[in-house]
Design a protein around this motif. Structure first.
Motif, PDB file in Angstrom:
ATOM      1  N   GLN A  67       0.791  -1.210  -0.065  1.00  0.00           N
ATOM      2  CA  GLN A  67       0.113   0.170  -0.113  1.00  0.00           C
ATOM      3  C   GLN A  67       0.743   1.264   0.001  1.00  0.00           C
ATOM      4  O   GLN A  67       1.539   1.671   0.910  1.00  0.00           O
ATOM      5  CB  GLN A  67      -0.936   0.040   1.332  1.00  0.00           C
ATOM      6  CG  GLN A  67      -1.944  -1.040   1.293  1.00  0.00           C
ATOM      7  CD  GLN A  67      -3.012  -0.963   0.121  1.00  0.00           C
ATOM      8  OE1 GLN A  67      -3.649   0.012  -0.094  1.00  0.00           O
ATOM      9  NE2 GLN A  67      -3.081  -2.276  -0.620  1.00  0.00           N
ATOM     10  N   ILE A  68       1.005   2.021  -1.124  1.00  0.00           N
ATOM     11  CA  ILE A  68       1.697   3.140  -1.327  1.00  0.00           C
ATOM     12  C   ILE A  68       0.822   4.531  -0.980  1.00  0.00           C
ATOM     13  O   ILE A  68      -0.286   4.509  -1.532  1.00  0.00           O
ATOM     14  CB  ILE A  68       2.384   3.125  -2.663  1.00  0.00           C
ATOM     15  CG1 ILE A  68       2.826   1.771  -2.877  1.00  0.00           C
ATOM     16  CG2 ILE A  68       3.315   4.470  -2.661  1.00  0.00           C
ATOM     17  CD1 ILE A  68       3.436   1.670  -4.442  1.00  0.00           C
ATOM     18  N   THR A  69       1.314   5.348  -0.056  1.00  0.00           N
ATOM     19  CA  THR A  69       0.605   6.725   0.210  1.00  0.00           C
ATOM     20  C   THR A  69       1.377   7.561  -0.779  1.00  0.00           C
ATOM     21  O   THR A  69       2.544   7.838  -0.699  1.00  0.00           O
ATOM     22  CB  THR A  69       0.806   6.846   1.492  1.00  0.00           C
ATOM     23  OG1 THR A  69       0.077   5.751   2.353  1.00  0.00           O
ATOM     24  CG2 THR A  69       0.035   8.142   1.960  1.00  0.00           C
ATOM     25  N   SER A  95      -1.525   1.992  -4.580  1.00  0.00           N
ATOM     26  CA  SER A  95      -1.868   2.836  -3.512  1.00  0.00           C
ATOM     27  C   SER A  95      -3.554   2.740  -3.366  1.00  0.00           C
ATOM     28  O   SER A  95      -4.292   2.002  -4.048  1.00  0.00           O
ATOM     29  CB  SER A  95      -1.582   4.345  -4.010  1.00  0.00           C
ATOM     30  OG  SER A  95      -2.563   4.772  -5.083  1.00  0.00           O
TER      31      SER A  95
END
Length: 445
Positions: A67-69, A95
């Motif tokens: 999970q990329i923010t 994301s």
């Protein structure tokens, strides 16, 4: 439609057109700027994610994509999203809110507009050699459109207040600007109909009204001159009519109380002469009125036939005067584009004048010659020509020289001059060795 309302509609329409043009220009420029800025952010985000992947700061796992923010703004949810695809393992990172399906082909790079799940997206893709795959960063086109729409709405809402105020100021400015014209119209309306003097204060009028005021001054001057000529004409006509009518009354009284037949016959002859003079004057007054009021109608006119008709109408007068009428045409039935009524009136009065001026036994010859440009009608009579004292006044109404025929009214040349002027023809007189010539130049074109 009034001039004030027309100007108001033109200016308000122009203002609205300029405002709408500004809206379109701002919309296009804002959209271009938003696209440039947000595209630059997509490039930066893609490079950042690729750098993090290269430095192993993002753990990649096919079974549990990382999970990329990315940057997030509460005003615009899901501003950006990211996908990381491995050429061998498939989706290895994304994301929150990013689609799970691949957005672009495996070998694609750069910017693309795509649609997924009914949403229009703008994506940017780069190839990461360390990853052996590609990084795709995107955002919503609806969000971009909302940004542009917010800018345009911020520009349009003030227009709801500004434009009505501006239009009110335009109406006020037009009303104040046209106030001199309103005063000018009021001054004209207040003038009595018999006042034909020049308008006062023309030089002090606004520059835009001066041409109108000058044209009205010219019109008033022409009307004053026309009215003066009309009054002069009526006065002369009344005087000229009074003389034969007084003579008729006198001779009728003499004839009624004549002591012998010779006196009665002499009085009756004088009555006949007065009647002829009155009849000719009435006819010429009617001819003059017809010349002044007639609208010119040009039709082909065969000159020889028209001259023959005029000479035939005057044959009785010529016989009584003891002169002969002759027609000589050097052309074969020449024709000219002209008004037959005006031309016949001019010819009749010129030839009738020649009959009245010619001595007993004289011959009056009408000759038609011409060229490609003009036709010439030459009326040759045996008279003495125009007296020197009226040579400069020839053609003016009621002008008669000394020794002129008592039956003349001084209208014949005036009728001919006015009629020929309406036809574009010229009239001149020449005294030659063989006698007096009246020359009519008729244009053929």
């Amino acid at each position: 439609m009034s001039l004030r309302l027309r100007l108001f509609l033109i200016l308000t329409g122009a203002t609205l057109a300029v405002w709408l043009s500004a809206v379109l220009w701002i919309e296009n420029s804002t959209r271009a700027e938003v696209t440039r800025v947000l595209d630059a952010r997509l490039v930066e985000a893609a490079r950042m994610v690729s750098s993090l992947v290269s430095k192993n700061q993002i753990a990649l796992n096919r079974d549990d994509p990382a999970q990329i923010t990315l940057s997030h703004d509460e005003s615009y949810e899901h501003q950006q999203f990211c996908q990381i695809w491995s050429f061998t393992q498939g989706l290895v990172g994304r994301s929150n809110g990013a689609p799970s399906a691949q957005l672009v082909p495996a070998d694609a790079t750069g910017f693309r507009d795509v649609t997924r799940d009914g949403k229009a997206l703008r994506v940017y893709t780069i190839i990461d050699p360390d990853l052996g795959g590609q990084v795709t960063v995107g955002d919503s086109l609806a969000m971009r459109n909302r940004l542009v729409r917010d800018v345009i709405e911020g520009f349009l809402w003030p227009a709801l207040v500004i434009l009505p105020v501006m239009w009110g100021l335009i109406w006020l400015a037009i009303s104040r600007g046209l106030a001199p014209l309103d005063r000018f119209a009021s001054d004209l309306d207040a003038r009595p109909s018999e006042d034909l003097r020049a308008l006062p204060g023309t030089a002090q009028q606004p520059r835009e009204i001066r041409p109108l005021a000058g044209a009205l001054d010219d019109l008033l001057a022409r009307l004053a001159a026309a009215r003066g000529r009309e009054r002069e004409f009526i006065a002369y006509a009344a005087h000229e009519m009074k003389t034969p009518l007084a003579g008729l009354k006198t001779q009728a009284h003499i004839a009624r109380h004549a002591p012998d037949t010779d006196t009665r016959e002499h009085a009756l002859a004088a009555i006949s002469t007065s009647v002829d003079r009155t009849d000719r004057m009435v006819r010429q007054l009617l001819d003059l009125a017809q010349v002044d009021s007639r609208e010119t109608r040009a039709t082909p006119v065969e000159l020889t036939g028209l001259l023959r008709q005029v000479l035939g109408d005057l044959a009785g007068l010529a016989t009584r005067r003891g002169v002969t009428l002759e027609l000589d045409s050097a052309l074969d039935a020449p024709s000219v584009g002209s008004d037959p009524l005006l031309l016949s009136l001019a010819l009749r009065n010129l030839i009738e004048n020649a009959v009245q001026a010619s001595p007993d036994g004289a011959a009056i010859k009408a000759r038609v010659t011409g060229s490609d440009d003009a036709l010439l009608i030459d009326i040759h009579d045996g008279g003495p020509g125009l007296p020197p004292e009226i040579a400069q006044q020839a053609g003016q109404k009621f002008v008669k020289g000394k020794g002129a025929d008592a039956n003349g009214s001084g209208l014949g040349l005036a009728i001919a001059r006015d009629a020929l002027a309406r036809l574009g023809a010229t009239l001149r007189y020449e005294m030659r060795d063989d006698g007096h010539h009246t020359l009519l130049d008729l244009p053929t074109a």
